[in-house]
Design an enzyme around this catalytic site. Sequence first.
Site, PDB file in Angstrom:
ATOM      1  N   SER A 183       0.700  -1.271   0.158  1.00 34.30           N
ATOM      2  CA  SER A 183      -0.017  -0.044  -0.123  1.00 34.30           C
ATOM      3  C   SER A 183       0.872   1.280   0.081  1.00 34.30           C
ATOM      4  CB  SER A 183      -0.952  -0.034   1.129  1.00 34.30           C
ATOM      5  OG  SER A 183      -0.317  -0.271   2.059  1.00 34.30           O
ATOM      6  N   ARG A 184       2.152   1.261   0.582  1.00 34.14           N
ATOM      7  CA  ARG A 184       2.997   2.512   0.663  1.00 34.14           C
ATOM      8  C   ARG A 184       4.381   2.031   0.464  1.00 34.14           C
ATOM      9  NH1 ARG A 184       3.512   3.822   5.745  1.00 34.14           N
ATOM     10  NH2 ARG A 184       2.472   2.022   6.818  1.00 34.14           N
ATOM     11  N   VAL A 204       0.163  -9.800   8.200  1.00 33.39           N
ATOM     12  CA  VAL A 204       0.913 -11.320   7.720  1.00 33.39           C
ATOM     13  C   VAL A 204       1.596 -11.854   8.892  1.00 33.39           C
ATOM     14  CG1 VAL A 204       1.823 -10.016   5.583  1.00 33.39           C
ATOM     15  CG2 VAL A 204       3.140  -9.544   7.589  1.00 33.39           C
ATOM     16  N   ASN A 209       7.438  -8.065   1.682  1.00 31.70           N
ATOM     17  CA  ASN A 209       7.888  -6.844   1.767  1.00 31.70           C
ATOM     18  C   ASN A 209       7.459  -5.892   2.965  1.00 31.70           C
ATOM     19  OD1 ASN A 209       8.691  -3.789   0.729  1.00 31.70           O
ATOM     20  ND2 ASN A 209       6.525  -3.685   1.053  1.00 31.70           N
ATOM     21  N   SER A 219      17.191  -5.962   4.669  1.00 26.07           N
ATOM     22  CA  SER A 219      17.814  -4.665   4.934  1.00 26.07           C
ATOM     23  C   SER A 219      19.332  -4.834   5.237  1.00 26.07           C
ATOM     24  CB  SER A 219      17.034  -4.087   6.141  1.00 26.07           C
ATOM     25  OG  SER A 219      17.841  -2.984   6.414  1.00 26.07           O
ATOM     26  N   TYR A 273      14.961  -4.942  14.968  1.00 27.98           N
ATOM     27  CA  TYR A 273      14.740  -4.957  13.445  1.00 27.98           C
ATOM     28  C   TYR A 273      15.963  -5.547  12.572  1.00 27.98           C
ATOM     29  CZ  TYR A 273      14.103  -2.576   8.790  1.00 27.98           C
ATOM     30  OH  TYR A 273      13.775  -2.301   7.466  1.00 27.98           O
ATOM     31  N   ALA A 329      18.033  -7.936  13.878  1.00 28.17           N
ATOM     32  CA  ALA A 329      17.734  -9.515  14.053  1.00 28.17           C
ATOM     33  C   ALA A 329      16.681 -10.045  13.317  1.00 28.17           C
ATOM     34  CB  ALA A 329      17.444  -9.847  15.536  1.00 28.17           C
ATOM     35  N   ALA A 330      15.490  -9.272  12.863  1.00 28.15           N
ATOM     36  CA  ALA A 330      14.589  -9.877  12.147  1.00 28.15           C
ATOM     37  C   ALA A 330      15.041  -9.909  10.552  1.00 28.15           C
ATOM     38  CB  ALA A 330      13.352  -8.880  12.159  1.00 28.15           C
ATOM     39  N   LYS A 331      15.820  -8.741  10.414  1.00 26.74           N
ATOM     40  CA  LYS A 331      16.167  -8.785   8.845  1.00 26.74           C
ATOM     41  C   LYS A 331      17.525  -9.665   8.399  1.00 26.74           C
ATOM     42  CE  LYS A 331      13.411  -5.695   7.208  1.00 26.74           C
ATOM     43  NZ  LYS A 331      12.197  -6.239   6.327  1.00 26.74           N
TER      44      LYS A 331
END
Length: 248
Positions: free
Chosen positions: A14-15, A64, A90, A142, A155, A157-159
């Site tokens: 959406s963005r 998600v 994404n 990222s 962030y 860690a997640a990426k």
Amino acid sequence: MKLDGKVALVTGGSRGIGRAIALLLAERGAKVVINYNRNQTEADAVVAAVEAKGGQALAVQGDVSVAAQAQALVDQTIKAFGRIDILVNNAGITKDTLMMRMSETDWDAVVDTNLKGAFLCAKAALRPMLKSKGGRIINISSISGQAGSGGQANYSAAKAGMIGFTKALAREVGSRGITVNAIAPGFIETDMTNVLAEEFKQKALAQIPLERFGKPEDIAEAVAFLASDAGNYITGQVLAVNGGMVMM
Ligand code: NAP
């Protein structure tokens, strides 16, 4: 690099970066499902922009990080367009703060949306991709997942997790004609980065050899490449699109 006849699901379409990805995939000929979580108006605007150029798109709400909603996204893609060829994971959020101040809630929210969300959507998309003996999964990681970023332990860690996930899955499904790759954007101008302090932005800019921030379209071009036949022999890779900010 045409995508005629292909069907793509773009989470967080959406963005920002997801929007640019959805628009470019549609321009190249794909039918596109544009997932959003909260901003229906923005998602509808992306659908309208695709349709205005003669393409086909559908906006579908779904978080998600919730298994049933991730599954429903894939189900609705197949219901609307008959197949799923391209999944772009994404959707992402940040909740930046120094580690000593980071709450468990902030950790969970960021890991659940960025990493678990990619797992859940890929899991749902795999069955139809295995059936049709082909597919493309593209995970938006990222630069923070590659190099780490202070104030972004959750962030980063997640990426970084998305990169390991990409490589593991690429090994599992390569023999079935499915490629799995990650893109690691650098500093891209979107709502996510607009909120950062000007001083921080200037420091970041000074580290970019190409001397500009990235645009969402810079990432979309890399996605369209990996999704196309030009990317046939590429799997398990991390494509950095960062103006040279980090080189590894
Ligand atoms: P953005 O402008 O903040 O957009 C985020 C998108 O994700 C929105 O479409 C949002 O939907 C969606 N989203 C958030 N939580 C969701 C959830 N639980 N379920 C479904 N959709 C959800 O961010 P962006 O800058 O375009 O970033 C896109 C991706 O690139 C993210 O994964 C981000 O981590 C990554 N990235 C960005 C940068 C950068 O510099 N901008 C750099 C590296 C990586 P709603 O509109 O409904 O909220």
